[in-house]
Design an enzyme around this catalytic site. Structure first.
Site, short mmCIF file in Angstrom:
data_model
loop_
_atom_site.label_atom_id
_atom_site.label_comp_id
_atom_site.label_asym_id
_atom_site.label_seq_id
_atom_site.Cartn_x
_atom_site.Cartn_y
_atom_site.Cartn_z
N ASP A 181 -26.67 14.16 45.21
CA ASP A 181 -27.16 14.48 46.60
C ASP A 181 -26.01 13.87 47.52
O ASP A 181 -25.64 14.72 48.44
CB ASP A 181 -28.37 13.75 46.92
CG ASP A 181 -29.74 14.33 46.37
OD1 ASP A 181 -29.90 15.54 46.65
OD2 ASP A 181 -30.46 13.52 45.58
N THR A 182 -25.48 12.71 47.27
CA THR A 182 -24.76 11.99 48.11
C THR A 182 -23.08 12.67 48.06
O THR A 182 -22.53 12.58 49.38
CB THR A 182 -24.72 10.63 47.95
OG1 THR A 182 -24.03 10.35 46.58
CG2 THR A 182 -25.86 9.77 48.03
#
Length: 409
Positions: A181-182
């Site tokens: 995600d990041t």
């Protein structure tokens, strides 16, 4: 924290944030830390992560826990029913006054709502519209997986990073942090800022598309050239590196240290400290290529030495002389003087029952003149709805009617 803190280099930029969970909110968090105004649109139920990691006794439906606080600082919250005609009109008004729109819905959702890139950019020339999807958007290349849902673990698996993580010869392992995600978030933040730079120069809108799968693959670049150059299919490697030695984790009496000595002069310093200076000229270990060929022996020599010492003892002997560091856990990090010196922890208010001051991670982007960073805690659900509506031209009676009809809350 307060609005008196330095605003950051993006002061004056408005971002309409239609994201939830981790990937999208982390991207807008980066922009907010750099000074942009972030108006976060939520449903009446709020972002799905709001209840996660709450303080004991906090069941306030408009509250939030540590997960939400950490990645939604510096944001305002407005609650809108996107399925209602009135809610869509509010989003259109907001988009017409925004510089950037960011969303991470599944492909096609915003199109069906009539809030697509084409719809919103028609209202705001020069609008930058960014999105994160598991497998990208068809506008830039339709994936056969375009309609599949995705989470961090899926991106880590398909993007290749899980395939090279884990004990050597063992099963693939998920990386602890949600890099599926990041990492896409960081690529999206970079992409929308690049597009904004162009929009300021040309007045033209632009669509910025980042796929989670693509992003993880991009940070795993080595596996592609290993395959192309050498016909290799890399698997889990433990803490070692296939091209560098010694380079990885080594045991101590109280944990582990990371040591990286691929450069021969670093190896000579380590060999001297280990009490075996002859290793620096031994033909089996003299160069990095020699040590890679004799990896098992090299790592065993280092491991036998580190295992007799504590992390602190090794740091005292070699700190600043070769690349090394202890394997830290959260308790070590929050007391590390480096973290304090770099202002990497921010103290914010945690509202609601049991509320108190708490710490979250600050931005790692340090600008000398416009430093930015955490200025305000995360918002309560709908905390800024009325103020934002008034700013875009709704009168008090209209706002009351929107509340009564459930369009906003």
């Amino acid at each position: 924290m307060s609005d008196t803190a330095p605003a950051g280099p993006l002061d004056g930029i408005t971002v309409l944030d239609l994201t939830a969970m981790l990937a999208g909110p982390f991207a807008t968090m980066v922009l907010g830390d750099l000074g942009a105004r972030i108006i976060k649109v939520e449903s009446a139920e709020g972002d799905m992560v709001r209840p996660s990691a709450r303080l004991p006794g906090n069941d306030d439906p408009k509250g939030f826990g540590g997960y939400f606080q950490s990645i939604n600082r510096n944001k305002e919250s407005i609650v809108i029913d996107l399925k209602s005609a009135g809610g869509k009109e509010i989003v259109r008004r907001l988009a017409a006054r925004s510089d950037i729109v960011v969303e991470n819905f599944r492909a096609g959702v915003m199109d069906r709502l009539g809030l697509s890139y084409e719809d919103l950019s028609a209202l705001r020339p020069g609008l930058v519209y960014g999105c994160i999807r598991g497998f990208g958007d068809a506008r830039t290349g339709r994936s056969p997986y375009a309609d599949w849902p995705a989470f961090d673990v899926v991106a880590q698996a398909m993007g290749g990073i899980m395939g090279i993580t884990g004990l050597a010869g063992g099963e693939p392992t998920k990386i602890g942090a949600g890099i599926g995600d990041t990492v896409p978030s960081l690529f999206l933040a970079t992409g929308v800022l690049a597009a904004l730079h162009r929009a300021r120069a040309t007045g033209e809108s632009q669509f910025v598309d980042v796929g989670m799968y693509d992003s993880v693959l991009a940070v795993c670049e080595r596996i592609v050239y290993q395959s192309s150059y050498f016909d290799e299919n890399p698997g889990p490697e433990g803490s070692s590196h296939p091209l560098l030695c010694p380079f990885g984790l080594f045991p101590t009496t109280d944990g582990h240290v990371a040591i990286g000595c691929p450069r021969d002069h670093f190896w000579a310093i380590l060999a001297e400290e280990m009490g075996q200076p002859a290793l620096a000229t031994d033909p089996r270990f003299r160069t990095n290529e020699d040590r890679v060929k004799h990896r098992a022996q090299t790592e065993a020599l280092v491991r036998d030495w580190t295992a007799r010492l504590s992390k602190q003892q090794i740091m005292e002997r070699l700190g600043g002389r070769i690349p090394l560091g202890p394997v830290n856990r959260a308790g070590d990090i929050v007391t590390d003087p480096h973290v304090a010196a770099r202002n990497m922890l921010a103290t914010v208010e945690q509202p609601g029952p049991g509320g108190r001051e708490v710490q979250i991670v600050n931005t790692p982007i340090h600008l000398l003149e416009t430093p930015g960073g955490v200025r305000n805690r995360g918002p309560l659900l709908g905390e800024h709805t009325d103020r934002v509506l008034a700013e875009i031209g709704f009168g008090q009676d209209e706002i009351a009617q929107l509340h009564a009809s459930g369009v906003v809350s």
